[in-house]
Design a protein around this motif. Structure first.
Motif, PDB file in Angstrom:
ATOM      1  N   VAL B 517      -3.211  -2.938  -0.614  1.00  0.00           N
ATOM      2  CA  VAL B 517      -1.834  -2.448  -0.608  1.00  0.00           C
ATOM      3  C   VAL B 517      -1.763  -1.108   0.114  1.00  0.00           C
ATOM      4  N   ALA B 518      -0.810  -0.988   1.031  1.00  0.00           N
ATOM      5  CA  ALA B 518      -0.617   0.259   1.762  1.00  0.00           C
ATOM      6  C   ALA B 518       0.832   0.699   1.650  1.00  0.00           C
ATOM      7  N   GLY B 519       1.053   2.001   1.814  1.00  0.00           N
ATOM      8  CA  GLY B 519       2.414   2.515   1.917  1.00  0.00           C
ATOM      9  C   GLY B 519       3.211   2.499   0.621  1.00  0.00           C
ATOM     10  N   VAL B 520       2.536   2.656  -0.515  1.00  0.00           N
ATOM     11  CA  VAL B 520       3.283   2.852  -1.763  1.00  0.00           C
ATOM     12  C   VAL B 520       3.702   4.322  -1.791  1.00  0.00           C
ATOM     13  N   LYS B 521       5.017   4.565  -1.810  1.00  0.00           N
ATOM     14  CA  LYS B 521       5.479   5.948  -1.652  1.00  0.00           C
ATOM     15  C   LYS B 521       6.332   6.417  -2.809  1.00  0.00           C
ATOM     16  N   PHE B 522       6.133   7.684  -3.164  1.00  0.00           N
ATOM     17  CA  PHE B 522       6.993   8.336  -4.150  1.00  0.00           C
ATOM     18  C   PHE B 522       8.172   8.969  -3.428  1.00  0.00           C
ATOM     19  N   GLU B 523       9.380   8.784  -3.979  1.00  0.00           N
ATOM     20  CA  GLU B 523      10.502   9.543  -3.424  1.00  0.00           C
ATOM     21  C   GLU B 523      10.533  10.930  -4.071  1.00  0.00           C
ATOM     22  N   SER B 525      12.031  12.418  -6.374  1.00  0.00           N
ATOM     23  CA  SER B 525      12.039  12.575  -7.830  1.00  0.00           C
ATOM     24  C   SER B 525      10.824  11.925  -8.469  1.00  0.00           C
ATOM     25  N   ALA B 526       9.771  11.634  -7.688  1.00  0.00           N
ATOM     26  CA  ALA B 526       8.512  11.063  -8.177  1.00  0.00           C
ATOM     27  C   ALA B 526       8.680   9.635  -8.664  1.00  0.00           C
ATOM     28  N   ARG B 527       9.703   8.914  -8.144  1.00  0.00           N
ATOM     29  CA  ARG B 527       9.835   7.490  -8.437  1.00  0.00           C
ATOM     30  C   ARG B 527       9.441   6.693  -7.194  1.00  0.00           C
ATOM     31  N   LEU B 528       9.153   5.397  -7.368  1.00  0.00           N
ATOM     32  CA  LEU B 528       8.607   4.604  -6.270  1.00  0.00           C
ATOM     33  C   LEU B 528       9.691   4.073  -5.351  1.00  0.00           C
ATOM     34  N   GLN B 529       9.370   4.044  -4.050  1.00  0.00           N
ATOM     35  CA  GLN B 529      10.241   3.450  -3.030  1.00  0.00           C
ATOM     36  C   GLN B 529       9.346   2.490  -2.250  1.00  0.00           C
ATOM     37  N   PHE B 530       9.703   1.192  -2.252  1.00  0.00           N
ATOM     38  CA  PHE B 530       8.810   0.169  -1.691  1.00  0.00           C
ATOM     39  C   PHE B 530       9.169  -0.253  -0.263  1.00  0.00           C
ATOM     40  N   HIS B 531      10.127   0.429   0.382  1.00  0.00           N
ATOM     41  CA  HIS B 531      10.524  -0.002   1.718  1.00  0.00           C
ATOM     42  C   HIS B 531       9.348  -0.039   2.688  1.00  0.00           C
ATOM     43  N   ASP B 532       8.481   0.975   2.633  1.00  0.00           N
ATOM     44  CA  ASP B 532       7.386   1.090   3.601  1.00  0.00           C
ATOM     45  C   ASP B 532       6.097   0.399   3.139  1.00  0.00           C
ATOM     46  N   THR B 533       6.137  -0.215   1.951  1.00  0.00           N
ATOM     47  CA  THR B 533       4.923  -0.814   1.399  1.00  0.00           C
ATOM     48  C   THR B 533       4.581  -2.117   2.112  1.00  0.00           C
ATOM     49  N   TRP B 534       3.284  -2.332   2.375  1.00  0.00           N
ATOM     50  CA  TRP B 534       2.869  -3.602   2.991  1.00  0.00           C
ATOM     51  C   TRP B 534       1.516  -4.040   2.460  1.00  0.00           C
ATOM     52  N   LEU B 535       1.244  -5.329   2.642  1.00  0.00           N
ATOM     53  CA  LEU B 535       0.007  -5.919   2.139  1.00  0.00           C
ATOM     54  C   LEU B 535      -0.874  -6.319   3.305  1.00  0.00           C
ATOM     55  N   GLN B 536      -2.162  -5.970   3.215  1.00  0.00           N
ATOM     56  CA  GLN B 536      -3.108  -6.396   4.243  1.00  0.00           C
ATOM     57  C   GLN B 536      -3.624  -7.774   3.835  1.00  0.00           C
ATOM     58  N   ARG B 537      -3.485  -8.741   4.750  1.00  0.00           N
ATOM     59  CA  ARG B 537      -3.872 -10.108   4.366  1.00  0.00           C
ATOM     60  C   ARG B 537      -4.887 -10.677   5.330  1.00  0.00           C
TER      61      ARG B 537
END
Lengths: 319, 537
Positions: B517-523, B525-537
């Motif tokens: 998993v890549a690109g797990v980002k905190f916004e 306020s320290a909450r998660l934003q998954f727009h940039d998240t991707w999976l290496q397959r």
């Protein structure tokens, strides 16, 4: 018999009413109210008094206690248990969503428990080797004292995380149910084994056992044909206890195995002081107890015909 | 049944204690996959608690916001690194000099996932509906909109929001999910019906399934092209789907992550870190902005009425020992009355530092002399007070036990009163406590006003006092970020001067992430934003 059933049903209604009333009183005595919880708990943000008052009015929490109680009771009688304060779902919908998963778990757990518990008791009562009997009768106390969450975590660790045979959460069918069912079954099987074993041992000492042996029957035949049936009756009378044990096991098991059932719902709603949901669950649990005990009472005469005779004699005497 | 519930509670407490025992090392860990993001795949996420409601406007807990944040866009976004506000739904905005009127110009061509256009009128309807939900249903949203006078649609792309008084914090508030914009059909629903998973937003993901207490499934919004300027790209999300499952038991979350049954998990405990890393994963963490954990002082109670006592408590605490012993390296010591990631934070570590001799000297000078048991006494009164706290954060009990020992060393007797959340609320509302131990998350310095202003909840039970009162209200009218930061900085010092808050540690969020998993980002306020998240397959 008809009169007996009517009496039992009235008794059942009384138990349901008492469960409803006691849970209402208990929740009312808890510190704070659900509005405090909903508005303050997670955020620490102060809510202006007007908004809190408006919400109390919406849920009738500003009414006198008796008015609140009467409204809740009359709605409940009509099958309307209100809405969850934290999620906005109707309580009946929340119970309806949670119930199937819990029924599967409780049913499978109970089945396993009866098979394992009865098997253990029969084997212990059958054997004539003292060391084996000692070993077999030592198992139930151990089973009864194992904490459910610990058993569940160990089972997950071995069969899901290491061997990867079953999913750790969200599974259905055999693979998704077997570990939680075993977790629920262990303490219940212990109760079944202990009660049935004690009953088998005392039945073995009855005179008719010797008569059966005199007729040339084998030890297994005597146990299954002559001893088990009368011995099963006392074990069945504590079926209410099994049910309680299963329901208690379900709360812990559903948390460990991430199953969205009645037990998890109960835990979450108590945490949030979600009064309508907690009350719905308490009344539901009381209903389960009442129905189980009623079924046991009705099934009892089938196992032991003397019960009906005694009852009809009593009825005749009263008439 | 009740007993079983109590048992689960005890179990949780035992596990929590175990959690607190071990330190954690998350510095090592393998890195995240590199290279260009790959599209597709399903992210399986394990939440630690059930989300309470599918409505972003009614979201309050972290686990709820992790889900609801993904389905709505906000007018602006806040850069988690700098705290600056960046374009999202609005590409430009203006604030009137008196900080009462805010005008937003929306990007053209934005649609909700039901196909309807997102216009200035949608913004108006959303803000109106949050005010109608009220503080009880939407506590955060309603507090951000306090003094809301109404919105005016100037043209389909332009909306003017007005307040009855200065409200400078509102601009940052428009970046929060609570003020995210939902479709007309959604905001027309009742508060309860907005919680059941039918919410329609314009965000990078949409709801496909919502099972209360169990799971939520989100699917990528096809054609999304109005991402925030904070995102790595403005186009569609990379993931096809996100499946959030509630896995309440931390050991099960960790085991599921390490055995590949989950891709990311909430609340990775310090003792779980090695298991996560042995599976090739890592723990990502970030410190929460807002008011760090600390003891809020009720200045009307016993020895706490003495300003010298309050002043002595700040240097009496060895915060580094608190972090090292109880929490591990994901956590930071508090160095001010604001956490270090909050815009406007000033580093007051020259004052918020461990100096037991200074603490003792202050108490000596004020006439508190050590008694027979080592606890100081003055005029027959023992230097003792108790602290109420709720188990909202796993480390609270252990932190306060260590604090108790540290305070004993300067002759202060701290008693611990662990309470349920409900009991703690009642005691707060009645101001029936000596110290209250908690924290608050907000990526704007206005959290100082809601925590310490005399006209807010005022858990300090204090009377009016300058310069603090003036600073807290002036920052609401300051439209220049520099001038506002100066006021917020001075307010932090003023809170310390009066001994209203004894800071301890900053809260952190720790997310366990699998090796693919890549690109797990905190916004911000320290909450998660998954727009940039991707999976290496």
């Amino acid at each position: 018999m008809g009169r007996y059933v009517i009496g039992r049903v009235l008794q059942a209604v009384g138990v349901l009413w008492a469960a409803f009333t006691l849970s209402f009183a208990g929740l009312y005595l808890l510190p704070g109210d659900p509005v405090d919880m909903a508005t303050n708990a997670a955020t620490g943000t102060p809510v202006d008094a007007a908004a809190a008052a408006e919400m109390r009015a919406r849920y009738g929490l500003d009414q006198p206690l008796w008015t609140q109680y009467w409204a809740a009771l009359t709605h409940a009688v009509r099958g309307d248990l209100g809405r969850s304060i934290s999620s906005g779902q109707t309580v009946t919908a929340a119970l309806g969503e949670a119930l199937p998963s819990t029924l599967v778990l409780a049913g499978a757990g109970l089945l396993l428990a009866v098979i394992a518990g009865a098997g253990l008791a029969l084997a212990a009562a059958y054997t004539r080797r003292p060391w084996l009997r000692g070993l077999l009768t030592a198992i139930p106390p151990v089973g009864a004292s194992l904490p459910g969450f610990w058993v569940g975590l160990i089972l997950l660790q071995v069969f899901s995380f290491r061997l990867k045979l079953v999913p750790a959460f969200g599974g259905t069918g055999f693979a998704g149910t077997v570990l939680p069912a075993v977790t629920v079954a262990i303490p219940v099987a212990a109760v079944v084994a202990q009660v049935l074993y004690a009953s088998l041992v005392s039945t073995w000492r009855q005179p008719f056992v010797e008569v059966a042996f005199a007729k040339g029957a084998s030890r297994w035949w005597v146990q299954l044909r002559h001893v088990l049936r009368p011995a099963a009756a006392p074990a069945l009378t504590v079926a209410g206890l099994w049910t309680g044990s299963v329901l208690a096991g379900v709360v812990v098991t559903e948390t460990v195995f991430s199953r969205p059932g009645i037990g998890r719902l109960a835990q979450e709603s108590v945490l949030h002081e979600d009064i309508p949901v907690v009350q719905g669950i308490v009344v539901f649990a009381a209903l389960v107890f009442v129905v189980v005990n009623l079924l046991v009472d009705l099934a009892y005469p089938l196992l032991d015909p003397r019960v009906v005779q005694a009852n009809s004699r009593k009825e005749r005497a009263h008439a | 049944m009740k007993r079983a519930v109590a048992l689960t509670g005890a179990v949780a407490a035992a596990l929590t204690l175990a959690a607190c025992g071990g330190g954690g090392d998350s510095g090592g860990g393998s890195g995240e996959p590199s290279g260009p993001p790959q599209a597709g795949g399903v992210l399986r996420y394990g939440l630690s608690l059930a989300p309470t409601c599918s409505d972003p406007a009614q979201s309050a807990t972290n686990q709820t916001i992790y889900v609801t944040r993904q389905i709505v866009d906000s007018l602006v976004d806040q850069d988690p690194e700098t705290g600056q506000l960046k374009p999202w739904l609005a590409d430009t905005w203006t604030v009137s000099p008196d900080a009462r009127t805010f005008t937003f110009h929306l990007k053209p061509g934005i649609t909700f996932s039901d196909g309807t256009p997102l216009t200035a009128d949608s913004v108006r309807k959303n803000f109106d509906s949050i005010v109608a939900l009220g503080g009880a249903k939407a506590p955060l949203g309603a507090s951000y909109l306090a003094g809301y006078a109404g919105s005016t649609v100037l043209d389909p792309q332009t909306v003017r929001v007005e307040f009855s008084g200065p409200n400078a914090q509102f601009l940052q508030a428009t970046s929060t999910p609570q003020l995210g914009i939902q479709s007309d059909a959604t905001v027309a629903k009742s508060a309860d019906d907005r919680c059941l998973g039918g919410n329609v937003g314009s965000g990078p993901f949409t709801y496909t399934e919502w099972k209360q207490n169990a799971s939520a499934t989100l699917a990528k919004r096809a054609g999304y092209s109005w991402g925030s300027a904070v995102f790595a790209s403005q186009g569609e999300a990379h993931l096809d789907k996100i499946v959030f499952t509630v896995v309440p038991e931390s050991g099960v979350r960790t085991g599921s992550l390490a055995s590949g049954q989950l891709d990311a998990i909430s609340d990775a405990l310090p003792q779980d870190v090695s298991q996560i890393e042995s599976g090739g994963g890592r723990v990502q963490f970030t410190a929460n902005p807002g008011v760090p954990f600390g003891l809020q002082v009720n200045v009307t109670r016993g020895p706490l009425r003495d300003p010298a006592v309050r002043a002595a408590l700040v240097p009496a605490l060895d915060r580094k020992e608190l972090v090292d012993t109880v929490l591990g390296p994901q956590f930071k010591v508090a160095t001010s009355v604001l956490a270090s990631k909050t815009p406007g934070y000033v580093d007051l570590s020259s004052r918020v530092k461990y100096d037991p001799d200074a603490a003792k000297k202050l108490l000596d000078q004020a006439g508190w002399v050590p008694g027979g048991d080592g606890i100081r006494v003055k005029d027959g009164q023992r230097l003792a007070a108790s602290v109420i706290f709720a188990p909202v954060f796993a480390g609270n009990q252990a932190i306060l036990e260590l604090t108790q020992q540290q305070l004993k060393a300067i002759g202060f007797d701290l008693r611990l009163e662990p309470l349920s959340v409900a009991e703690s609320n009642v005691r707060q509302n009645n101001k029936d406590f000596d110290f209250d131990y908690y924290n608050s998350t907000r990526a704007d310095g206005d959290i100082l006003r809601t925590t310490f202003a005399v006209d807010q909840r005022n858990l300090n039970a204090r009377g009016p006092s300058e310069p603090l009162d003036g600073l807290l209200s002036q920052q609401l009218s300051a439209t220049d970020p520099g001038a506002r930061a100066k006021l917020i900085g001075d307010a932090q010092a003023a809170v310390l001067d009066q001994g209203l808050w004894i800071p301890t540690i900053e809260l952190s969020q720790a997310i366990g992430v699998g090796k693919n998993v890549a690109g797990v980002k905190f916004e911000a306020s320290a909450r998660l934003q998954f727009h940039d998240t991707w999976l290496q397959r």
